[in-house]
Write a protein that holds these residues in place. Structure first.
Motif, PDB file in Angstrom:
ATOM      1  N   TYR A   1      -2.931   9.006   0.490  1.00  0.00           N
ATOM      2  CA  TYR A   1      -1.359   9.003   1.329  1.00  0.00           C
ATOM      3  C   TYR A   1      -1.473   9.414   2.212  1.00  0.00           C
TER       4      TYR A   1
ATOM      5  N   ILE B   1       2.126   9.342  -6.202  1.00  0.00           N
ATOM      6  CA  ILE B   1       2.556  10.268  -5.804  1.00  0.00           C
ATOM      7  C   ILE B   1       3.675  10.629  -6.753  1.00  0.00           C
TER       8      ILE B   1
ATOM      9  N   VAL C   1      -2.001   7.606   6.006  1.00  0.00           N
ATOM     10  CA  VAL C   1      -1.102   7.926   7.226  1.00  0.00           C
ATOM     11  C   VAL C   1      -1.955   8.219   8.362  1.00  0.00           C
TER      12      VAL C   1
ATOM     13  N   LEU D   1       0.891   3.394  -3.025  1.00  0.00           N
ATOM     14  CA  LEU D   1       0.956   5.381  -3.234  1.00  0.00           C
ATOM     15  C   LEU D   1       2.101   6.240  -3.418  1.00  0.00           C
ATOM     16  N   THR D   2       3.080   6.078  -3.001  1.00  0.00           N
ATOM     17  CA  THR D   2       4.282   6.473  -3.284  1.00  0.00           C
ATOM     18  C   THR D   2       4.795   6.290  -5.135  1.00  0.00           C
TER      19      THR D   2
ATOM     20  N   PHE E   1      -3.999  11.137  -5.306  1.00  0.00           N
ATOM     21  CA  PHE E   1      -3.406  10.673  -4.530  1.00  0.00           C
ATOM     22  C   PHE E   1      -2.594  11.007  -3.617  1.00  0.00           C
ATOM     23  N   GLY E   2      -1.784  12.192  -3.288  1.00  0.00           N
ATOM     24  CA  GLY E   2      -1.973  12.750  -2.083  1.00  0.00           C
ATOM     25  C   GLY E   2      -2.261  13.119  -1.231  1.00  0.00           C
TER      26      GLY E   2
ATOM     27  N   THR F   1       0.902  -1.420   0.003  1.00  0.00           N
ATOM     28  CA  THR F   1       0.101  -0.175  -0.136  1.00  0.00           C
ATOM     29  C   THR F   1       0.569   1.503   0.238  1.00  0.00           C
ATOM     30  N   PHE F   2       2.112   0.999   0.854  1.00  0.00           N
ATOM     31  CA  PHE F   2       2.368   2.543   0.946  1.00  0.00           C
ATOM     32  C   PHE F   2       3.423   2.462  -0.448  1.00  0.00           C
TER      33      PHE F   2
END
Length: 587
Positions: free
Chosen positions: A483, A309, A487, A305-306, A479-480, A301-302
């Protein structure tokens, strides 16, 4: 707000800075993709499942991601050339049989829409309409059914690039097909209009799909809702941190000031159960597999998303997110095997291979079961949403030949690098009896409800936009913000799980291993419950195909959230418990 934060959160929608350039009069391909009920985005059929006229049904080659999302693109007979306006042009004249008209009638009664593409920019329009006084009452016998044979294409250009497309129908040119006579003739035509859009650059052309589906100011409302959630999360975490620090400080002072001979059976609190708190839980194989799989999915997932973005892939390109998700899942497989095997070894487990296999299948097995069901339903109804055989074989090969060996390899490394668990306190041989007279608000179901409700409330607003993208016709581009929301979800889950486990230990209940996983993952239950609310109250979805896809895949998504947040709750709680018992002096 600092410029770097703005750039991170608005990450120009994942598109390249430059695209194809066209010369005047150069032909463009107009791609026809699919038709289906507008309210059921997953119930799609090939474009030419309806008898539209076509000179040729040349299929356009789709990439792997487009096949995953059910695209079946064909080159349409519409002739479009760059910067050339077409006031009116006949596409074809076609004579329909009664059975062909019945296909159109069924499509019109079910609000069928069609989807087309120019330069990978989607556009939608309705096949036809139903008119009559009894439409709202559901009496379709007395209403008229009209087909739209004329399409008007409005194409925006910025110098020599295509930056926007739109298709509209002309109600003045609709054709009545209510009687369904054999030999009914329909003349299909189209027109093309080119519009200068110097304000819209190629790298931001997908932004209009996010804004056009909502009222003006929705973007600001979206930001305000996220900021509001973020402030609430900060206040909640600060509040919990202050309380926990004050309570723990008092506990440490009380436990350290008394002499060892004064600590007896009359003492209460979490210090009293230091001989039982690290007693290993039952079903250590399943627990370690859940934790390992949660770590695996958390990493995926991380990374996803990284990458979204930072423009590693194009997130607005159809199917790109699914493709990236599959690749990242396969490549990150050693993480799940490593974490699970390491924890299982610390629990004293010996059946490492069984643990590795359980870790490898604990998430893909339910996913495969749901996929077989929904794919069978789609195939039975002739829907293009059914995954092609080639795509199924490719995914199975990736899993069996890459992901599974990598999981086992990670388990071998994790077992070799792990050592016996060194608990801060010595575990007694006889388990201590747990008090049974506890108030109702400290019961496990109530605690799990609170542990799931607070993180869910932090992402509730963003969840609406995600559902509108997954199960609607909206294209998600921010998407930012997503993210940031994820978090916040992880932070709130960690804090609330640690707090609830602390109160559990304070009442001398040392069964915290599974409880930390279940409390952390209980947000997944709320997400699945919200999916029912969204289906029946926020959408107009219905039917067997759409219901199977929606509830089946939402169950898998909620299960994934359960594992990811369960891993979060377990890891933070494990570190917390080890810390507090290493500070105080044990008997």
């Amino acid at each position: 707000m600092p410029k770097c934060v703005v750039v991170l959160l608005l990450a120009p929608h994942g598109l390249k800075a430059s695209g194809p350039h066209y010369a005047a009069h150069e032909p463009l391909q107009l791609i026809a993709n699919k038709v289906g009920p507008f309210n059921n985005p997953s119930e799609t059929y090939e474009y030419y499942s309806l008898p539209f006229c076509s000179r040729s049904k040349k299929k356009r080659r789709e990439d792997f991601g487009e096949r995953l999302v059910g695209d079946r693109k064909v080159v349409s007979p519409y002739e479009v050339t760059f910067l050339d306006n077409v006031p009116w042009r006949l596409l074809c004249e076609q004579s329909f049989s009664r059975s062909e008209l019945q296909l159109f009638t069924k499509a019109i009664e079910n609000d069928y829409y069609f989807e087309m593409f120019i330069e990978d920019l989607p556009m939608w329009g309705y096949v036809g309409e139903v008119e009559g006084e009894d439409v709202l009452l559901g009496h379709l016998e007395t209403v008229r059914r009209y087909i739209y044979p004329h399409l008007h294409f409005s194409i925006g250009h910025n110098q020599d690039q295509v930056v926007s497309v739109n298709v509209s129908t002309n109600p003045q040119r609709k054709v009545d097909i209510t009687e369904e006579f054999d030999g009914t003739e329909v003349a299909f035509s189209y027109s093309v209009e080119w519009v200068s859009r110097l304000d819209l650059h190629w790298d931001a052309r997908m932004s209009r799909y996010h804004d056009s589906r909502f009222l003006p100011g929705t973007f600001e409302i979206h930001w305000l809702s996220i900021i509001n959630s973020f402030v609430l999360v900060l206040l909640l975490t600060a509040f919990l941190t202050i309380i926990m620090m004050r309570v723990l400080k008092n506990d440490f002072s009380r436990y350290m000031e008394v002499e060892e001979d004064e600590i007896g059976e009359e003492e209460t609190g979490w210090k009293l159960i230091n001989g039982d708190v690290f007693r290993f839980p039952p079903f250590t194989n399943a627990l370690s597999s859940c934790v390992g799989t949660g770590a695996h999915l958390m990493c995926v997932t991380f990374l996803l998303l990284t990458c979204a973005i930072t423009n590693v892939f194009v997130p607005t390109k159809r199917g790109s997110i699914l493709t990236a998700m599959i690749i990242l899942y396969v490549c990150a497989a050693p993480i799940g095997g490593f974490i699970a095997a390491r924890l299982y070894r610390q629990f004293g487990g010996e059946a490492w291979l069984a643990n590795a296999l359980m870790t490898a299948f604990i998430f893909p097995a339910p996913l495969a079961f749901v996929f077989m069901w929904v794919n069978s339903v789609a195939l039975a109804h002739g829907s293009s949403a059914a995954l092609p055989v080639f795509a199924v074989i490719t995914i199975c090969a990736l899993y069996c030949l890459v992901a599974l060996p990598l999981t086992v390899g990670g388990a071998i490394v994790g077992r070799q690098l792990s050592t016996d668990f060194r608990a801060p306190c010595r575990t007694t041989r006889v388990p201590r009896e747990i008090p049974l007279d506890i108030p109702w608000y400290r019961l496990p179901p109530v605690q799990m409800f609170m542990a799931g409700f607070l993180p869910f409330s932090a992402i509730y607003i963003e969840l609406h936009y995600i559902f509108a993208s997954l199960w609607g016709h909206k294209i998600y581009t921010l998407f930012g913000i997503l993210y940031l929301a994820f978090v916040m979800l992880v932070i709130v889950t960690a804090f609330i799980t640690v707090s609830l486990v602390y109160f559990q230990l304070a009442r001398e209940d040392y069964h915290w291993w599974w409880r930390s996983l279940l409390c952390g993952g209980s947000t997944g239950v709320f997400i699945y419950a919200y999916s029912f609310f969204y289906f029946f109250n926020r959408s107009s979805m219905d039917g067997v195909i759409q219901g199977s896809f929606y509830f089946g895949y939402m169950a898998i998504i909620s299960y994934a959230f359960f594992l990811v947040l369960g891993f979060t709750g377990f890891q933070f709680t494990f570190a917390f418990v080890c810390h507090i018992y290493s500070v105080v002096k044990a008997d």
